[in-house]
Design a protein around this motif. Structure first.
Motif, mmCIF file in Angstrom:
data_model
loop_
_atom_site.group_PDB
_atom_site.id
_atom_site.type_symbol
_atom_site.label_atom_id
_atom_site.label_comp_id
_atom_site.label_asym_id
_atom_site.label_seq_id
_atom_site.Cartn_x
_atom_site.Cartn_y
_atom_site.Cartn_z
ATOM 1 N N LEU A 56 0.823 -1.206 0.000
ATOM 2 C CA LEU A 56 0.000 0.000 0.000
ATOM 3 C C LEU A 56 0.860 1.260 0.000
ATOM 4 C CD1 LEU A 56 -2.853 -1.013 2.472
ATOM 5 C CD2 LEU A 56 -2.986 -0.798 -0.010
ATOM 6 N N THR A 57 1.970 1.217 0.725
ATOM 7 C CA THR A 57 2.855 2.383 0.739
ATOM 8 C C THR A 57 3.520 2.571 -0.617
ATOM 9 O OG1 THR A 57 3.294 1.894 3.074
ATOM 10 C CG2 THR A 57 4.719 3.508 2.001
ATOM 11 N N LEU A 59 2.238 1.807 -3.463
ATOM 12 C CA LEU A 59 1.204 2.368 -4.324
ATOM 13 C C LEU A 59 1.085 3.870 -4.101
ATOM 14 C CD1 LEU A 59 -2.150 0.702 -5.146
ATOM 15 C CD2 LEU A 59 -2.172 3.078 -4.425
ATOM 16 N N GLN A 60 1.151 4.309 -2.856
ATOM 17 C CA GLN A 60 1.081 5.735 -2.559
ATOM 18 C C GLN A 60 2.293 6.472 -3.118
ATOM 19 O OE1 GLN A 60 0.526 6.155 1.674
ATOM 20 N NE2 GLN A 60 -1.243 4.790 1.710
ATOM 21 N N VAL A 61 3.466 5.844 -3.042
ATOM 22 C CA VAL A 61 4.678 6.465 -3.581
ATOM 23 C C VAL A 61 4.525 6.706 -5.079
ATOM 24 C CG1 VAL A 61 7.116 6.035 -4.103
ATOM 25 C CG2 VAL A 61 6.240 5.629 -1.799
ATOM 26 N N ASP A 62 4.020 5.708 -5.810
ATOM 27 C CA ASP A 62 3.860 5.862 -7.256
ATOM 28 C C ASP A 62 2.816 6.927 -7.588
ATOM 29 O OD1 ASP A 62 5.768 3.997 -7.737
ATOM 30 O OD2 ASP A 62 4.384 2.342 -8.137
ATOM 31 N N ILE A 164 11.302 10.509 -9.190
ATOM 32 C CA ILE A 164 10.617 10.650 -7.904
ATOM 33 C C ILE A 164 10.213 9.287 -7.363
ATOM 34 C CG2 ILE A 164 8.609 11.650 -6.751
ATOM 35 C CD1 ILE A 164 8.711 13.896 -8.872
ATOM 36 N N ALA A 165 9.717 8.408 -8.258
ATOM 37 C CA ALA A 165 9.323 7.070 -7.815
ATOM 38 C C ALA A 165 10.522 6.292 -7.289
ATOM 39 C CB ALA A 165 8.651 6.311 -8.953
ATOM 40 N N ALA A 166 11.662 6.399 -7.980
ATOM 41 C CA ALA A 166 12.859 5.675 -7.543
ATOM 42 C C ALA A 166 13.365 6.199 -6.209
ATOM 43 C CB ALA A 166 13.944 5.782 -8.609
ATOM 44 N N LEU A 167 13.401 7.527 -6.058
ATOM 45 C CA LEU A 167 13.852 8.094 -4.790
ATOM 46 C C LEU A 167 12.906 7.718 -3.648
ATOM 47 C CD1 LEU A 167 15.006 11.669 -5.923
ATOM 48 C CD2 LEU A 167 16.438 9.727 -5.257
ATOM 49 N N GLY A 168 11.616 7.770 -3.916
ATOM 50 C CA GLY A 168 10.653 7.398 -2.886
ATOM 51 C C GLY A 168 10.803 5.946 -2.466
ATOM 52 N N TYR A 173 12.502 1.635 1.142
ATOM 53 C CA TYR A 173 13.194 0.364 1.354
ATOM 54 C C TYR A 173 14.214 0.468 2.474
ATOM 55 C CZ TYR A 173 11.118 -1.443 -2.938
ATOM 56 O OH TYR A 173 10.234 -1.882 -3.892
ATOM 57 N N HIS A 174 14.850 1.630 2.610
ATOM 58 C CA HIS A 174 15.782 1.834 3.719
ATOM 59 C C HIS A 174 15.041 1.721 5.064
ATOM 60 C CE1 HIS A 174 19.093 3.404 6.096
ATOM 61 N NE2 HIS A 174 18.281 4.335 6.581
ATOM 62 N N LEU A 175 13.877 2.347 5.133
ATOM 63 C CA LEU A 175 13.094 2.269 6.367
ATOM 64 C C LEU A 175 12.601 0.846 6.620
ATOM 65 C CD1 LEU A 175 10.968 5.537 6.020
ATOM 66 C CD2 LEU A 175 12.982 5.178 7.447
ATOM 67 N N VAL A 176 12.201 0.144 5.562
ATOM 68 C CA VAL A 176 11.701 -1.225 5.726
ATOM 69 C C VAL A 176 12.801 -2.127 6.257
ATOM 70 C CG1 VAL A 176 10.886 -3.254 4.460
ATOM 71 C CG2 VAL A 176 9.872 -1.015 4.012
ATOM 72 N N ARG A 177 14.034 -1.977 5.764
ATOM 73 C CA ARG A 177 15.141 -2.809 6.262
ATOM 74 C C ARG A 177 15.381 -2.565 7.747
ATOM 75 N NH1 ARG A 177 17.496 -0.774 1.437
ATOM 76 N NH2 ARG A 177 17.314 -2.275 -0.293
ATOM 77 N N ARG A 178 15.297 -1.307 8.153
ATOM 78 C CA ARG A 178 15.480 -1.015 9.577
ATOM 79 C C ARG A 178 14.372 -1.634 10.409
ATOM 80 N NH1 ARG A 178 16.904 5.112 10.894
ATOM 81 N NH2 ARG A 178 17.011 4.063 12.932
ATOM 82 N N ILE A 179 13.137 -1.555 9.923
ATOM 83 C CA ILE A 179 12.023 -2.143 10.663
ATOM 84 C C ILE A 179 12.162 -3.658 10.713
ATOM 85 C CG2 ILE A 179 9.526 -2.503 10.627
ATOM 86 C CD1 ILE A 179 9.258 0.285 9.415
#
Length: 507
Positions: A56-57, A59-62, A164-168, A173-179
Motif C-alpha cells: 500500500l505504501t 502504491l502511494q509512492v507511485d 521521484i518514484a525511484a527516490l521514494g 526500502y531503507h526504512l523497511v530494512r530497519r524495521i
C-alpha cells in the motif's frame, strides 16, 4: 520436490551436536537429570503484523510521483496545447497503478532493490503515458500534436516520474530494512537437512530479510553435526500448532527430500493457513527461470527463492468466481427451464415416480452435502447407491437414462447446488464419502482436492478423465487446477465443457 536429506542415520528429535537446544535439563547416563544454566532468549520487538503495509505504501509512492511529475511537466508546456494536470493524472494514474500491480511491483519481496525494479517501472510508465496522450487526442477530436517540443515535454514527464518514484522507493526500502531488523517475523523452515540449516543460518545472520527462524519442520530429520540451536518441531502434524503458537506468516521449504507427497501436502497446508510459502530449490539454476524479482523469483543471501502462490480461495479473484457461479446458475435455471421440464417428463415416463435422485457427496473441507441429479437408474437399495462405482453398463438402465448420461443432461439439477453454494461451476468433481475414504488411503494427493468447492465440471473432466479412468490422474489434474487457479481458467473450462456437450465424441 523433496526435502534436503542426507543418507545418514536419522532421528526424530532435536538436532544433535555440541549446541543442542537448551531445555533447562541435561540427561545423564544413569537416568538422573541435573539443572543446567539456560542462556536467556534473544528479545525481539513485536513483528509488523500487516503484510499489506509495504504494498500500500508503494502504491502511494507511485501515485505521489505521478502527480508531482505531472505538475512539473505542465510548467514547461504552453497553456494552449498542454494537458491539464487533472486530466493527465486522471488518465495515467489508474492505468499505471494497474500495470504495476499486475507486473508484481507491489509484492512484498525478500530482497528489496530499486535498481531491479527500475526497468519494469520505466516500461509501464511509457505505456501509461502513451495511453494518456492518445486519450487527449481523442477528446480533442484529432490525433495529439503539440508541436515539435512534444517529445521533450513527454521526456520531462517520464523522467520526473521515474526519478521521484525511484527516490521514494529507495527511502522506503531503507526504512523497511530497519524495521525488519528490529521487528523480525517468525518463520518455519521445512527440511532440517544441510540446505535447510544453511538457509536458517543466513536468515539468523542477516536481519534485513526480517525473518527469524523458530524451528524446523521435518518428519524424519537427518543426524548432522552442526552448530544450530533450532529445534525440530515435528512433521506435517505440527505445522498448524506451530503456526498458531508463533503467529507464523512465512514458511521456507528447502528442496531436496525424501517424501515428495508429504512435502507437497505440507506446503498446501501452509498456504491454506494463510502463510506465504517460499521454495528454495536444490539446483540454483531453477532460480533463474522466473524474471527476478518481478515474476515471483527472489533470492535470500544468494539462495534462489521461488514464491509459491497463495491458496486459491485467498486470491482476489475468488469473489468473482462466486459471483460468476450465482449469475450463471440463476441464468441457466431460467434459460434451461423448458429443457429441465422435458427431462423430468422423460425420466418420469422411463423410471416412474421420483424424478430427482439425491445422493451424499463430499465437498469443501470434507463436508458432506446432498447432490441433485435426474434419475437414470433406480438402485436396488441405499448400499448400492453409496458404494457402486459405475452404472454406465447396467442392463437396468433404459434408453432415456443412457441418452441423459451420455449428454450429461442428468447433471443439470446441480445448478441448484451451485446456487445454494454447495458446489461451483468449475472445480473437482464431488465423490461419495465411501470412495473418498478409499481413494484418500490409496492416493496421498486425493484428499487435497477438497481445498476448494467441488464443481459441475473440472480440468480433469475436459481432459477426458471421467468414468472408469485413473483416479491418480484425476487427483493430479484437480490439484493442478487448484494451484494454478484463475477466473480465466474457469471460463476456458466452461467453454471446453460446452463443446464436449455438443460433440461428446470430442470432435
Amino acid at each position: 520436490m523433496t526435502i534436503d536429506h542426507d543418507s545418514l542415520p536419522r532421528s526424530g528429535g532435536p538436532l544433535p551436536g555440541p549446541h543442542r537446544p537448551a531445555t533447562g535439563l541435561l540427561d545423564r547416563p544413569d537416568g538422573a537429570v541435573r539443572a543446567r544454566a539456560v542462556a536467556p532468549p534473544r528479545r525481539h520487538r513485536r513483528p509488523v503484523p500487516s503484510r499489506y503495509a509495504l504494498p500500500l505504501t508503494l502504491l502511494q509512492v507511485d501515485a505521489v510521483a505521478l502527480c508531482t511529475a505531472t505538475a512539473v511537466a505542465n510548467r514547461a508546456i504552453d497553456p494552449a496545447t498542454r494537458l491539464t494536470p487533472l486530466l493527465g493524472v486522471a488518465a495515467v494514474l489508474p492505468l499505471l497503478l494497474l500495470l504495476n500491480l499486475t507486473g508484481g511491483l507491489y509484492r512484498t519481496r525478500l530482497t528489496l532493490s530499486v535498481l531491479d525494479e527500475l526497468p519494469a517501472l520505466a516500461v509501464r510508465a511509457v505505456v501509461a503515458t502513451a495511453f494518456a496522450v492518445t486519450l487527449a487526442g481523442c477528446l480533442d477530436g484529432r490525433w495529439p500534436d503539440c508541436g515539435p517540443a512534444t517529445p521533450a515535454r513527454l521526456t520531462v514527464l517520464l523522467g520526473a516520474q521515474l526519478l521521484i518514484a525511484a527516490l521514494g522507493r529507495a527511502v522506503l526500502y531503507h526504512l523497511v530494512r530497519r524495521i525488519r531488523r528490529s521487528r523480525p517475523n517468525p518463520v518455519l523452515v521445512l527440511g532440517a537437512g544441510r540446505l535447510g540449516r544453511r538457509v536458517a543460518a543466513a536468515l539468523d545472520e542477516h536481519g534485513e530479510y526480517g525473518l527469524r527462524p523458530v524451528g524446523f519442520l521435518d518428519a524424519d530429520p537427518p543426524l548432522l553435526p552442526g552448530d544450530t540451536d533450532l529445534p525440530v518441531l515435528g512433521g506435517r502434524e505440527a505445522l498448524e500448532r506451530e503456526v498458531r503458537r508463533h503467529r507464523v506468516h512465512h514458511v521456507i521449504a528447502t528442496a531436496g527430500a525424501a517424501d515428495e507427497a508429504e512435502t507437497a501436502a505440507t506446503l498446501r497446508e501452509a498456504a491454506r493457513l494463510g502463510c506465504q510459502v517460499w521454495l528454495v530449490p536444490a539446483l540454483r539454476e531453477y532460480g533463474s527461470l522466473p524474471t527476478a524479482p518481478i515474476a515471483g523469483g527472489d533470492h535470500l543471501w544468494g539462495f534462489p527463492c521461488l514464491r509459491v502462490g497463495a491458496a486459491a480461495m485467498r486470491r482476489p479473484g475468488w469473489v468473482g468466481k462466486r459471483a460468476l457461479d450465482i449469475f450463471a446458475a440463476s441464468f441457466g435455471l431460467l434459460l434451461l427451464a423448458p429443457v429441465l421440464a422435458l427431462c423430468a417428463l422423460a425420466v418420469r415416463f422411463d423410471t416412474g415416480p421420483g424424478v430427482l435422485f439425491r445422493q451424499q457427496r463430499t465437498g469443501l473441507d470434507g463436508r458432506v452435502f446432498t447432490v441433485l441429479k435426474f434419475r437414470t437408474l433406480r438402485p436396488s437399495n441405499e448400499h448400492e447407491s453409496a458404494t457402486r462405482w459405475n452404472i454406465s453398463q447396467d442392463h437396468r438402465m433404459g434408453a432415456v437414462g443412457r441418452v441423459m448420461r451420455r449428454s450429461s443432461l442428468d447433471e443439470l439439477p446441480q445448478l441448484w447446488n451451485v446456487l445454494r453454494g454447495d458446489m461451483s461451476l468449475v472445480g473437482p468433481r464431488p465423490e461419495r464419502p465411501y470412495f473418498v475414504m478409499r481413494f484418500s488411503q490409496a492416493y496421498p494427493e486425493y484428499a487435497d482436492r477438497h481445498r476448494v468447492p467441488v464443481g459441475l465440471t473440472g480440468l480433469a473432466q475436459v481432459n477426458g478423465l471421467r468414468g472408469d479412468t485413473s483416479i491418480e490422474d484425476r487427483a493430479r489434474f484437480d490439484n493442478r487446477y487448484i494451484e494454478s487457479w484463475s477466473l480465466w481458467q474457469d471460463v476456458k473450462i466452461l467453454c471446453r465443457t460446452a463443446a464436449l456437450m455438443l460433440h461428446p465424441d470430442g470432435s
